[in-house]
Design a protein around this motif. Structure first.
Motif, PDB file in Angstrom:
ATOM      1  N   GLY A 145      12.981  -4.069  -9.184  1.00  0.00           N
ATOM      2  CA  GLY A 145      14.207  -3.818  -7.660  1.00  0.00           C
ATOM      3  C   GLY A 145      13.350  -4.387  -6.906  1.00  0.00           C
ATOM      4  O   GLY A 145      14.246  -5.387  -5.670  1.00  0.00           O
ATOM      5  N   GLN A 146      12.069  -4.335  -6.695  1.00  0.00           N
ATOM      6  CA  GLN A 146      10.835  -5.099  -5.570  1.00  0.00           C
ATOM      7  C   GLN A 146      10.835  -5.842  -5.334  1.00  0.00           C
ATOM      8  O   GLN A 146      10.445  -6.730  -6.534  1.00  0.00           O
ATOM      9  N   ALA A 147      10.968  -6.425  -4.477  1.00  0.00           N
ATOM     10  CA  ALA A 147       9.797  -7.604  -4.113  1.00  0.00           C
ATOM     11  C   ALA A 147       8.161  -7.671  -3.696  1.00  0.00           C
ATOM     12  O   ALA A 147       8.100  -6.690  -3.500  1.00  0.00           O
ATOM     13  N   VAL A 148       7.544  -8.200  -4.303  1.00  0.00           N
ATOM     14  CA  VAL A 148       5.621  -8.053  -4.299  1.00  0.00           C
ATOM     15  C   VAL A 148       5.681  -9.413  -4.162  1.00  0.00           C
ATOM     16  O   VAL A 148       5.791 -10.763  -3.779  1.00  0.00           O
ATOM     17  N   CYS A 149       4.156  -9.166  -3.057  1.00  0.00           N
ATOM     18  CA  CYS A 149       3.456 -10.553  -2.374  1.00  0.00           C
ATOM     19  C   CYS A 149       1.521 -10.313  -2.162  1.00  0.00           C
ATOM     20  O   CYS A 149       1.429  -9.071  -2.533  1.00  0.00           O
ATOM     21  N   TRP A 192       1.285  -7.007  -1.800  1.00  0.00           N
ATOM     22  CA  TRP A 192       2.059  -5.835  -1.235  1.00  0.00           C
ATOM     23  C   TRP A 192       3.561  -5.330  -1.689  1.00  0.00           C
ATOM     24  O   TRP A 192       3.925  -6.104  -2.624  1.00  0.00           O
ATOM     25  N   ALA A 193       4.239  -4.009  -2.003  1.00  0.00           N
ATOM     26  CA  ALA A 193       5.808  -4.131  -2.792  1.00  0.00           C
ATOM     27  C   ALA A 193       6.507  -4.264  -1.566  1.00  0.00           C
ATOM     28  O   ALA A 193       5.816  -3.669  -0.048  1.00  0.00           O
ATOM     29  N   THR A 194       7.894  -4.399  -1.587  1.00  0.00           N
ATOM     30  CA  THR A 194       9.189  -4.138  -1.243  1.00  0.00           C
ATOM     31  C   THR A 194       8.995  -5.196  -0.060  1.00  0.00           C
ATOM     32  O   THR A 194       9.009  -4.883   1.633  1.00  0.00           O
ATOM     33  N   CYS A 195       8.139  -6.239   0.038  1.00  0.00           N
ATOM     34  CA  CYS A 195       7.698  -7.509   1.524  1.00  0.00           C
ATOM     35  C   CYS A 195       8.711  -8.105   1.247  1.00  0.00           C
ATOM     36  O   CYS A 195       9.829  -8.505   0.607  1.00  0.00           O
ATOM     37  N   GLU A 196       8.402  -9.012   2.595  1.00  0.00           N
ATOM     38  CA  GLU A 196       9.381  -9.444   2.754  1.00  0.00           C
ATOM     39  C   GLU A 196       8.935 -10.978   3.039  1.00  0.00           C
ATOM     40  O   GLU A 196       7.725 -10.385   4.269  1.00  0.00           O
ATOM     41  N   ALA A 197       9.124 -12.077   2.686  1.00  0.00           N
ATOM     42  CA  ALA A 197       8.816 -13.804   2.635  1.00  0.00           C
ATOM     43  C   ALA A 197       9.377 -14.014   3.897  1.00  0.00           C
ATOM     44  O   ALA A 197      10.259 -14.922   3.613  1.00  0.00           O
ATOM     45  N   VAL A 200       5.278 -16.913   4.283  1.00  0.00           N
ATOM     46  CA  VAL A 200       4.193 -16.321   5.371  1.00  0.00           C
ATOM     47  C   VAL A 200       4.831 -14.587   5.254  1.00  0.00           C
ATOM     48  O   VAL A 200       6.033 -14.537   5.884  1.00  0.00           O
ATOM     49  N   ILE A 201       4.336 -13.938   5.176  1.00  0.00           N
ATOM     50  CA  ILE A 201       4.414 -12.541   4.291  1.00  0.00           C
ATOM     51  C   ILE A 201       5.066 -11.664   6.045  1.00  0.00           C
ATOM     52  O   ILE A 201       3.751 -11.530   6.821  1.00  0.00           O
ATOM     53  N   VAL A 202       5.870 -11.232   6.497  1.00  0.00           N
ATOM     54  CA  VAL A 202       6.794 -10.709   7.716  1.00  0.00           C
ATOM     55  C   VAL A 202       6.520  -9.095   7.896  1.00  0.00           C
ATOM     56  O   VAL A 202       6.323  -8.299   8.776  1.00  0.00           O
ATOM     57  N   SER A 203       6.245  -8.635   6.518  1.00  0.00           N
ATOM     58  CA  SER A 203       6.839  -6.688   6.494  1.00  0.00           C
ATOM     59  C   SER A 203       6.237  -6.293   5.592  1.00  0.00           C
ATOM     60  O   SER A 203       6.755  -6.856   4.177  1.00  0.00           O
ATOM     61  N   SER A 204       5.461  -5.572   4.790  1.00  0.00           N
ATOM     62  CA  SER A 204       5.020  -5.180   3.558  1.00  0.00           C
ATOM     63  C   SER A 204       4.936  -4.118   3.716  1.00  0.00           C
ATOM     64  O   SER A 204       4.733  -3.353   4.688  1.00  0.00           O
ATOM     65  N   GLU A 205       4.619  -2.763   2.601  1.00  0.00           N
ATOM     66  CA  GLU A 205       3.841  -2.289   2.475  1.00  0.00           C
ATOM     67  C   GLU A 205       2.684  -2.650   1.354  1.00  0.00           C
ATOM     68  O   GLU A 205       3.388  -2.647  -0.472  1.00  0.00           O
ATOM     69  N   GLU A 206       1.124  -2.249   1.812  1.00  0.00           N
ATOM     70  CA  GLU A 206      -0.203  -2.404   1.256  1.00  0.00           C
ATOM     71  C   GLU A 206      -0.152  -1.319  -0.426  1.00  0.00           C
ATOM     72  O   GLU A 206      -0.259   0.312  -0.051  1.00  0.00           O
ATOM     73  N   GLN A 207      -0.796  -2.432  -1.348  1.00  0.00           N
ATOM     74  CA  GLN A 207      -0.915  -1.803  -2.366  1.00  0.00           C
ATOM     75  C   GLN A 207      -2.376  -2.024  -2.228  1.00  0.00           C
ATOM     76  O   GLN A 207      -3.090  -2.597  -2.485  1.00  0.00           O
ATOM     77  N   LYS A 208      -2.507  -0.995  -3.188  1.00  0.00           N
ATOM     78  CA  LYS A 208      -4.847  -1.669  -3.885  1.00  0.00           C
ATOM     79  C   LYS A 208      -4.961  -2.040  -5.133  1.00  0.00           C
ATOM     80  O   LYS A 208      -5.852  -1.859  -6.063  1.00  0.00           O
ATOM     81  N   HIS A 209      -3.839  -1.857  -6.192  1.00  0.00           N
ATOM     82  CA  HIS A 209      -3.812  -2.489  -6.965  1.00  0.00           C
ATOM     83  C   HIS A 209      -4.899  -4.023  -8.031  1.00  0.00           C
ATOM     84  O   HIS A 209      -5.342  -3.981  -8.299  1.00  0.00           O
TER      85      HIS A 209
END
Length: 311
Positions: free
Chosen positions: A142-146, A153-158, A166-175
């Motif tokens: 159910g999350q948005a991925v960018c 990023w996860a839980t991102c908004e584009a 254009v990605i405006v907010s997110s939680e960075e992932q290290k994958h």
């Protein structure tokens, strides 16, 4: 029998740099037979998500037995800290089922240990006419991925500007860094003294996400959804001749190739049965949760009428 080349030896055994996404040099393997310390385990016999399931089940042993009241009310049969590990295993199983659909030319290994004591492992190693691939599965229910360049990023908004996301907010992932490192470590494990190089490519497969937005993909790691995986693999141009493909596959299934594989492990069949039982318990829990919710909604008018009369 040849031993691993100096490229493999340059990486210390027992180290698990992929958890931090640290880069490892050398991105190719040499064709031929592999040596190394003997490990009495058939890596080819490991089941999908074996490491994740083992860790999940170990955590479940610390959970009190599922009480009758909890079963009736549909309480999840795990502790909250196990939820992410359960989702991780379910995602790997889903991708593993997809990989089973590849033709007989392909060899697929699951939960391949590349770190001491299997603390670090690759979800899937896939070998086919188009080369060698490491597959890292990530479940984002159910999350948005960018994705943009070397960052995910996860839980991102584009938002879209001039036809580009254009990605405006997110939680960075290290994958992405971890996937790159896993590909490099697999290349090191497979390396021998025989000439003839084959690229090892890291793939990240995103499952159960609400949406996936790729602004710009990384240059050396492929990011796909589970729906894209089979089509992408089958569309790869052949770079391995049949004899080369056989050689690489033989090296990959040889237990000596993976010296970090645990000497002793649980019976894969037992692990699979235990996980299936847990899945059934989870499905039963979710069905009862839905049932209670439907019953509550359906009973609201009656409860309201009773409350009105009492008041």
């Amino acid at each position: 029998m040849n031993t691993h080349s100096s490229q493999s030896a340059s990486l210390k055994r027992g180290a698990s740099p992929c958890r931090e996404g640290k880069p490892v040099e050398y991105r190719s393997i040499n064709l031929g037979h592999s040596g190394g310390a003997a490990v009495p385990q058939d890596v080819h016999g490991r089941i999908v998500a074996q490491s994740s399931i083992e860790k999940l089940l170990a955590g479940q042993k610390k959970v009190d037995p599922w009480p009758l009241v909890g079963r009736i009310l549909g309480v999840d049969p795990w502790r909250p800290s196990s939820q992410s590990r359960y989702r991780e295993a379910v995602g790997q199983v889903a991708v593993g089922r997809l990989l089973e659909q590849l033709s007989h030319e392909w060899t697929v290994l699951h939960s391949v240990p590349i770190g001491a004591g299997s603390s670090d492992d690759v979800d899937h190693v896939v070998i086919g006419p188009g080369g060698v691939y490491t597959v890292r599965t990530r479940s984002y229910i159910g999350q948005a991925v960018c994705v943009s360049g070397q960052t995910m990023w996860a839980t991102c908004e584009a938002t879209w500007v001039a036809g580009q996301p254009v990605i405006v907010s997110s939680e960075e992932q290290k994958h992405i860094g971890i996937a790159r490192c896993e590909a490099s470590k697999v290349a090191l494990q497979l390396a021998t003294d025989v000439s003839g190089q084959v690229p090892v490519t890291g793939i990240i497969v995103i499952v159960h996400a609400k949406s996936v937005t790729i602004q710009e993909g990384p240059s050396d790691v492929v990011v796909l959804t589970d729906r894209q995986l089979l089509g992408w693999l089958n569309a790869r141009p052949r770079i391995l001749a049949p004899q080369q493909l056989q050689q690489v596959s033989e090296v990959a299934v040889e237990p000596r190739t993976w010296p970090d594989a645990p000497v002793k492990t649980s019976d894969p069949a037992h692990i699979g049965d235990a996980f299936s039982a847990l899945q059934r318990a989870v499905d039963t829990s979710r069905s009862r949760q839905v049932g209670w919710l439907i019953g509550l909604v359906a009973g609201m008018p009656l409860l309201w009428a009773i409350a009105s009369r009492l008041l």
